[in-house]
Design an enzyme around this catalytic site. Structure first.
Site, PDB file in Angstrom:
ATOM      1  N   GLU A 279      -6.303  12.359  -1.560  1.00 34.29           N
ATOM      2  CA  GLU A 279      -5.121  11.539  -1.503  1.00 34.29           C
ATOM      3  C   GLU A 279      -4.995  11.168   0.118  1.00 34.29           C
ATOM      4  O   GLU A 279      -4.650  11.940   0.857  1.00 34.29           O
ATOM      5  CB  GLU A 279      -3.738  12.130  -1.757  1.00 34.29           C
ATOM      6  CG  GLU A 279      -2.755  11.210  -2.050  1.00 34.29           C
ATOM      7  CD  GLU A 279      -1.784  10.798  -0.918  1.00 34.29           C
ATOM      8  OE1 GLU A 279      -2.265  10.127  -0.135  1.00 34.29           O
ATOM      9  OE2 GLU A 279      -1.030  11.736  -0.882  1.00 34.29           O
ATOM     10  N   CYS A 313       2.005   9.330   3.632  1.00 39.13           N
ATOM     11  CA  CYS A 313       0.927   8.868   3.169  1.00 39.13           C
ATOM     12  C   CYS A 313       1.305   7.381   3.024  1.00 39.13           C
ATOM     13  O   CYS A 313       0.449   6.612   3.141  1.00 39.13           O
ATOM     14  CB  CYS A 313       0.554   9.736   1.843  1.00 39.13           C
ATOM     15  SG  CYS A 313       0.090  11.428   2.379  1.00 39.13           S
TER      16      CYS A 313
END
Length: 511
Positions: A279, A313
């Site tokens: 990720e 993120c």
């Protein structure tokens, strides 16, 4: 990612009066490596300092693990996973009970853990407590419930055969945890691995080791078998690389930069072809149409970008605004950014703390200077705030072009570039013209347009009239360079089991 719907910001969701008092100087937990339920110095006896981003002062020194320590941790995890071990014998229901007990202990000590996060990471205490710790508890409880519900199936076959599948744990799973949400990201990986019956080696970020080390003491208090969870502190190029290359490790889960993700994927392929879940973040986007609720869209965009000091993120670092409302949106955005309260993480009114360390701090300031050189218009912020620490004022750029580096590259800080567009087809083409594809949002009151965007945008998640709504129930992952695999939800469990097919010859088969 933010862990609840952003129609309320954290300061609106809980008033300061409703929050417990933080612990500005929490006791520092054990600073050694945690292997087989015991504390160990690094084999090399080396340590490294951890620095408070709010003061620039050294908080403490932590054991510097490397290849030798990772090898010891992997052997401990392999021994805990051996056939006939207490962990392999344990009923799935009992695994779930232990995860729930761990959640109980996290809940018991949540003020202390939130204070550790704010000390180590610099994030406001109210966000550590209200958002991060609440999510950690929910993640452990949610996946505790999955422990005895993940199973195989029987499959009809031709001939005199009976077939069924088993979902078996992968074995030793290693997890490389980032510094932006230390406890949250650890729970996203640890809870799933344990629920499915794996053993774990965790390498925590060198900037933020303390909350994970305290969690190790809770793991021991719960009564998990020795070797089940092992925690190594150290640097990425040494301890992290050792994990990626280790032959006895069956899976690696990594959250972090795209550059390091490429290295981990390559190392996994060159070693044991271990499973890899990545990720990697990048740049995520929002598209604001002219019919959107302006106040709501401005609020959402502020929180999506500046939350956690822009260290997310999927921070929503591209904001495309329809041309007819661009000027008004720009004006409101700048006004709101100037009102954002930057300061001491332990002040309950603080909305934004410091960046995590000097390296990231200087990198962000470099991008701000670069944006000005490229011709973008600095509308507010862009300044170092306070000396001897790593605060940056919320920064907004207008007049940004798609080919500028502040538009193309991940900044990972409180810097918001704003773009304008004329037509839907145009903005979709521009939005998809990137190597990133983790998340996107669209703000509109037209359901047909919203649904069109959800199909057209090449991202793993699309939010409509909200942003950063990430929960343990739903999968998170990206298209293109933000990585492979999914974390959380039912889909997240797939990476932590192997499917075994068992076929038995029977003397007689009847329907």
């Amino acid at each position: 990612p933010r862990l609840f719907a952003l129609h309320h910001s954290a300061t609106q969701y809980f008033s300061a009066a409703a929050l417990p008092s933080p612990i500005p100087n929490p006791d520092i937990p054990d600073n050694q490596l945690f292997i087989s339920n015991k504390w160990h110095d690094a084999v090399s006896k080396k340590t490294f300092p951890t620095v408070s981003p709010a003061t620039g002062e050294v908080i403490g020194h932590v054991a510097e693990g490397d290849w030798a320590d990772v090898d010891l941790a992997a052997k401990a995890a392999r021994a805990a996973f051996r056939l006939g071990s207490p962990w392999r014998w344990m009923d799935a229901l009992k695994r779930g009970w232990l995860l729930n007990h761990l959640a109980d202990l996290v809940e018991r000590d949540c003020v202390y853990l939130a204070s550790l996060e704010s000390l180590d990471n610099g994030k406001p205490f109210q966000e550590s407590y209200v958002l991060d710790l609440d999510e950690v508890i929910k993640v452990y409880r949610y996946f505790a419930g999955w422990a005895d519900k993940w199973h195989g199936k029987t499959i009809p076959m031709d001939g005199e055969h009976f077939c069924f599948t088993r979902h078996e744990p992968v074995g030793v799973c290693c997890q490389i945890i980032p510094w932006n949400f230390p406890l949250v990201m650890q729970s996203w990986k640890l809870a799933l691995a344990l629920a499915m019956g794996n053993t774990v080696v965790t390498k925590v970020a060198e900037q933020t080791p303390f909350s994970a080390l305290y969690l190790a003491s809770l793991i021991k208090e719960v009564g998990l078998p020795p070797g089940l969870v092992n925690i190594v502190t150290g640097y990425g190029p040494t301890a992290g690389a050792a994990i990626a290359h280790h032959m006895d490790i069956g899976k690696v889960a990594f959250t972090g930069s795209t550059k390091v993700g490429h290295l981990i994927q390559k190392a996994a392929g060159n070693s044991s072809l271990k499973r890899v879940t990545l990720e990697l973040g990048g740049k995520s986007l929002s598209i604001v149409l002219a019919d959107a609720d302006m106040d709501h869209a401005v609020e959402q965009r502020q929180e999506a970008l500046f939350f956690n000091m822009g260290q997310c993120c999927c921070p929503g670092s591209w904001t495309f605004i329809e041309e007819s409302i661009y000027d008004e949106f720009l004006e409101r955005t700048v006004e709101k950014a100037k009102q954002r309260r930057v300061g001491n993480p332990f002040d309950l009114d603080t909305q934004q703390g410091p960046q995590v360390d000097r390296e990231r701090f200087e990198r962000i300031l470099g991008y701000i200077q670069l944006g000005q050189k490229e011709g973008a218009k600095l509308l507010c912020g862009g300044e170092h705030f306070r000396q001897q620490c790593f605060f940056i004022k919320p920064t907004v750029f207008g007049g940004v072009q798609d080919d500028m580096r502040i538009a193309r590259e991940e900044i990972f800080g409180p810097v918001q570039p704003l773009f304008k567009f004329k037509k839907i087809e145009e903005v979709i083409e521009r939005a998809d013209n990137t190597r990133y594809g983790l998340a996107a949002a669209v703000f509109t009151q037209d359901l047909d347009k919203a649904m069109y965007f959800t199909q057209a945008l090449q991202t793993g998640t699309v939010w409509v009239n909200t942003y950063n709504v990430v929960t343990c129930h739903t999968p998170l992952g990206g298209f293109k360079e933000p990585g492979n695999g999914r974390e959380l939800g039912e889909d997240g469990l797939k990476a932590y089991t192997e499917v075994k097919t068992v076929t038995i010859k029977v003397p007689q088969k009847n329907s």
